[in-house]
Design a protein around this motif. Structure first.
Motif, PDB file in Angstrom:
ATOM      1  N   GLU A  92       0.889  -1.191   0.066  1.00 40.95           N
ATOM      2  CA  GLU A  92      -0.025   0.028  -0.037  1.00 40.95           C
ATOM      3  C   GLU A  92       0.892   1.229  -0.003  1.00 40.95           C
ATOM      4  N   PHE A  93       1.872   1.317   0.787  1.00 44.57           N
ATOM      5  CA  PHE A  93       2.851   2.255   0.845  1.00 44.57           C
ATOM      6  C   PHE A  93       3.502   2.767  -0.537  1.00 44.57           C
ATOM      7  N   ALA A  94       3.820   1.716  -1.342  1.00 45.19           N
ATOM      8  CA  ALA A  94       4.681   1.890  -2.341  1.00 45.19           C
ATOM      9  C   ALA A  94       3.690   2.487  -3.559  1.00 45.19           C
ATOM     10  N   GLN A  95       2.220   1.944  -3.237  1.00 47.41           N
ATOM     11  CA  GLN A  95       1.471   2.177  -4.283  1.00 47.41           C
ATOM     12  C   GLN A  95       0.526   3.525  -4.147  1.00 47.41           C
ATOM     13  N   GLY A  96       0.659   3.829  -2.965  1.00 44.44           N
ATOM     14  CA  GLY A  96      -0.113   5.106  -2.612  1.00 44.44           C
ATOM     15  C   GLY A  96      -1.439   4.723  -2.099  1.00 44.44           C
ATOM     16  N   GLU A 101     -11.345   3.552  -0.182  1.00 38.98           N
ATOM     17  CA  GLU A 101     -11.876   3.599  -1.542  1.00 38.98           C
ATOM     18  C   GLU A 101     -10.888   3.189  -2.563  1.00 38.98           C
ATOM     19  N   GLN A 102      -9.740   3.439  -2.185  1.00 40.32           N
ATOM     20  CA  GLN A 102      -8.425   2.938  -2.958  1.00 40.32           C
ATOM     21  C   GLN A 102      -8.129   1.673  -3.001  1.00 40.32           C
ATOM     22  N   MET A 103      -8.515   0.718  -1.766  1.00 41.55           N
ATOM     23  CA  MET A 103      -8.262  -0.404  -1.539  1.00 41.55           C
ATOM     24  C   MET A 103      -9.115  -1.685  -2.092  1.00 41.55           C
ATOM     25  N   SER A 104      -8.379  -2.423  -2.857  1.00 43.52           N
ATOM     26  CA  SER A 104      -9.122  -3.351  -3.711  1.00 43.52           C
ATOM     27  C   SER A 104      -9.071  -4.638  -2.649  1.00 43.52           C
ATOM     28  N   LEU A 105      -9.924  -5.511  -2.931  1.00 40.90           N
ATOM     29  CA  LEU A 105     -10.111  -6.734  -1.964  1.00 40.90           C
ATOM     30  C   LEU A 105      -9.044  -7.640  -2.338  1.00 40.90           C
ATOM     31  N   LEU A 148      -3.109  -0.822  18.287  1.00 34.76           N
ATOM     32  CA  LEU A 148      -4.429  -0.118  18.449  1.00 34.76           C
ATOM     33  C   LEU A 148      -4.140   1.066  19.346  1.00 34.76           C
ATOM     34  N   THR A 149      -3.500   0.983  20.293  1.00 33.70           N
ATOM     35  CA  THR A 149      -3.092   2.089  21.128  1.00 33.70           C
ATOM     36  C   THR A 149      -2.478   3.402  20.507  1.00 33.70           C
ATOM     37  N   ASP A 150      -1.336   2.905  19.696  1.00 27.54           N
ATOM     38  CA  ASP A 150      -0.665   4.142  18.941  1.00 27.54           C
ATOM     39  C   ASP A 150      -1.558   4.830  17.654  1.00 27.54           C
ATOM     40  N   GLN A 151      -2.344   3.578  17.097  1.00 29.16           N
ATOM     41  CA  GLN A 151      -3.138   4.293  15.969  1.00 29.16           C
ATOM     42  C   GLN A 151      -4.252   5.040  16.484  1.00 29.16           C
ATOM     43  N   SER A 152      -4.615   5.107  17.795  1.00 22.43           N
ATOM     44  CA  SER A 152      -5.863   5.898  18.160  1.00 22.43           C
ATOM     45  C   SER A 152      -5.107   6.896  19.005  1.00 22.43           C
ATOM     46  N   ASN A 153      -4.085   7.420  18.932  1.00 17.19           N
ATOM     47  CA  ASN A 153      -3.487   8.276  19.577  1.00 17.19           C
ATOM     48  C   ASN A 153      -2.734   9.404  18.638  1.00 17.19           C
ATOM     49  N   PRO A 154      -3.403  10.594  18.499  1.00 17.04           N
ATOM     50  CA  PRO A 154      -2.888  11.425  17.621  1.00 17.04           C
ATOM     51  C   PRO A 154      -1.555  12.147  17.727  1.00 17.04           C
ATOM     52  N   GLU A 155      -1.173  11.817  18.900  1.00 15.76           N
ATOM     53  CA  GLU A 155       0.282  12.301  19.353  1.00 15.76           C
ATOM     54  C   GLU A 155       1.232  10.993  18.980  1.00 15.76           C
ATOM     55  N   SER A 156       0.874  10.078  18.861  1.00 20.37           N
ATOM     56  CA  SER A 156       1.777   8.940  18.323  1.00 20.37           C
ATOM     57  C   SER A 156       2.349   9.113  16.908  1.00 20.37           C
ATOM     58  N   PRO A 157       3.636   8.902  16.716  1.00 21.26           N
ATOM     59  CA  PRO A 157       4.498   9.215  15.610  1.00 21.26           C
ATOM     60  C   PRO A 157       3.886   8.122  14.598  1.00 21.26           C
ATOM     61  N   TYR A 158       3.082   6.984  15.043  1.00 18.66           N
ATOM     62  CA  TYR A 158       2.622   6.011  13.882  1.00 18.66           C
ATOM     63  C   TYR A 158       1.109   6.292  13.525  1.00 18.66           C
ATOM     64  N   TYR A 159       0.451   7.390  14.183  1.00 16.07           N
ATOM     65  CA  TYR A 159      -0.757   7.807  13.772  1.00 16.07           C
ATOM     66  C   TYR A 159      -1.088   7.990  12.454  1.00 16.07           C
ATOM     67  N   GLY A 160      -0.020   8.657  11.775  1.00 13.17           N
ATOM     68  CA  GLY A 160      -0.422   9.216  10.540  1.00 13.17           C
ATOM     69  C   GLY A 160       0.271   7.952   9.360  1.00 13.17           C
ATOM     70  N   VAL A 161       0.594   6.660   9.884  1.00 12.94           N
ATOM     71  CA  VAL A 161       0.517   5.543   9.019  1.00 12.94           C
ATOM     72  C   VAL A 161      -0.654   5.038   8.969  1.00 12.94           C
ATOM     73  N   ASN A 162      -1.538   5.296   7.902  1.00 12.07           N
ATOM     74  CA  ASN A 162      -2.859   4.949   7.799  1.00 12.07           C
ATOM     75  C   ASN A 162      -3.048   4.193   6.751  1.00 12.07           C
ATOM     76  N   THR A 163      -2.496   2.849   6.544  1.00 12.48           N
ATOM     77  CA  THR A 163      -2.516   1.790   5.634  1.00 12.48           C
ATOM     78  C   THR A 163      -3.470   0.847   6.249  1.00 12.48           C
ATOM     79  N   ALA A 164      -4.631   0.792   5.757  1.00  7.21           N
ATOM     80  CA  ALA A 164      -5.446  -0.435   6.465  1.00  7.21           C
ATOM     81  C   ALA A 164      -5.350  -1.911   6.474  1.00  7.21           C
ATOM     82  N   GLY A 165      -4.504  -2.160   5.199  1.00 10.40           N
ATOM     83  CA  GLY A 165      -4.258  -3.513   5.262  1.00 10.40           C
ATOM     84  C   GLY A 165      -2.964  -4.030   6.029  1.00 10.40           C
ATOM     85  N   TYR A 166      -1.980  -3.189   5.832  1.00  8.70           N
ATOM     86  CA  TYR A 166      -0.735  -3.512   6.627  1.00  8.70           C
ATOM     87  C   TYR A 166      -0.985  -3.201   7.877  1.00  8.70           C
TER      88      TYR A 166
END
Length: 243
Positions: A92-96, A101-105, A148-166
């Protein structure tokens, strides 16, 4: 008796560095890779550095390949002491692809096939061999992107890594760690998840702040835990990570 370690996806990046650092401890490492030429080359590189290493073909998403690999290790060594489920993909990261909506099954299933079903298959088939070790260790190479802790925390450096599959595949891998740890309670086997951080690999890109040597550190630590070490945890080099 020689300690035997299998690392999946070990022909490059964190996997190869993990194999190198384990081998430096006198451990015989098995390079598991789907590409035979690259896997053989990686094993030969370690051999040239004076380490004990060999290669077995292993496509983690192919059940027949995993079963054959387990049989090969059984025939050659009769046991396994360390299993590092390192093979993983982040297309996902490489393919943007950063939205539902962009994610295919098809892409989502591809990610899960390697990142989740692969470690499940490999672990299932190699558990009998790990049970023959005096101190079996399983390390699932995960990511704080799956926390899930980091992904739910806007202050986490990982919060912006929003690739649903990975991200969700790594969350699921962590769930496997928890479930298996409960099964292994009271046995000679321990399983833990490791986050190596953002590392300079083909997946992580040259922009990553950490080297493969640094990234492999927590994997090595969990792969060589003493008998009183943790079971069923999620760690980076700084300590425990919130699920």
């Amino acid at each position: 008796m020689t300690t035997i370690a299998l690392i999946t996806g070990a022909n490059k990046g964190i996997g190869l560095e993990t194999a190198r650092q384990l081998a430096a401890k006198g451990i015989h490492v098995i390079i598991g890779a789907r590409d035979a030429a690259k896997g053989e080359a990686a094993a030969q590189t370690l051999q040239a550095e004076g380490y004990k290493a060999d290669f077995i073909p292993l496509e983690v998403s192919n059940e027949a390949s995993v079963k054959q690999a387990a049989q090969t290790v059984t025939d050659r060594y009769g046991k396994l002491d360390i299993l590092v489920n390192n093979a993983g993909i982040h297309p996902e990261f490489a393919q943007g692809v950063f939205s539902f909506e962009q994610m295919s099954l098809e892409l989502l299933m591809q990610v899960y096939q390697t990142n989740f079903f692969g470690p499940f298959l490999v672990t299932r088939e190699f558990l009998p061999l790990l049970g023959k070790s005096e101190a079996g260790r399983i390390v699932n190479t995960s990511s704080s992107a799956g926390s899930l802790t980091d992904q739910s925390n806007p202050e986490s450096p990982y919060y912006g890594v929003n690739t649903a599959g990975y991200n969700s595949s790594k969350t699921s891998l962590n769930a496997l760690t928890v479930q298996l740890a409960k099964q292994l309670t009271g046995t000679n086997i321990k399983v833990n998840s490791a986050c190596p951080g953002w590392v300079q690999t083909d997946m992580g890109s040259a922009a990553a702040p950490r080297t493969v040597q640094q990234g492999a550190g927590i994997i090595i630590k969990l792969a060589t835990l003493p008998n009183d070490g943790p079971n069923g945890g999620f760690f980076n080099e700084a300590g425990a990570i919130g699920w």
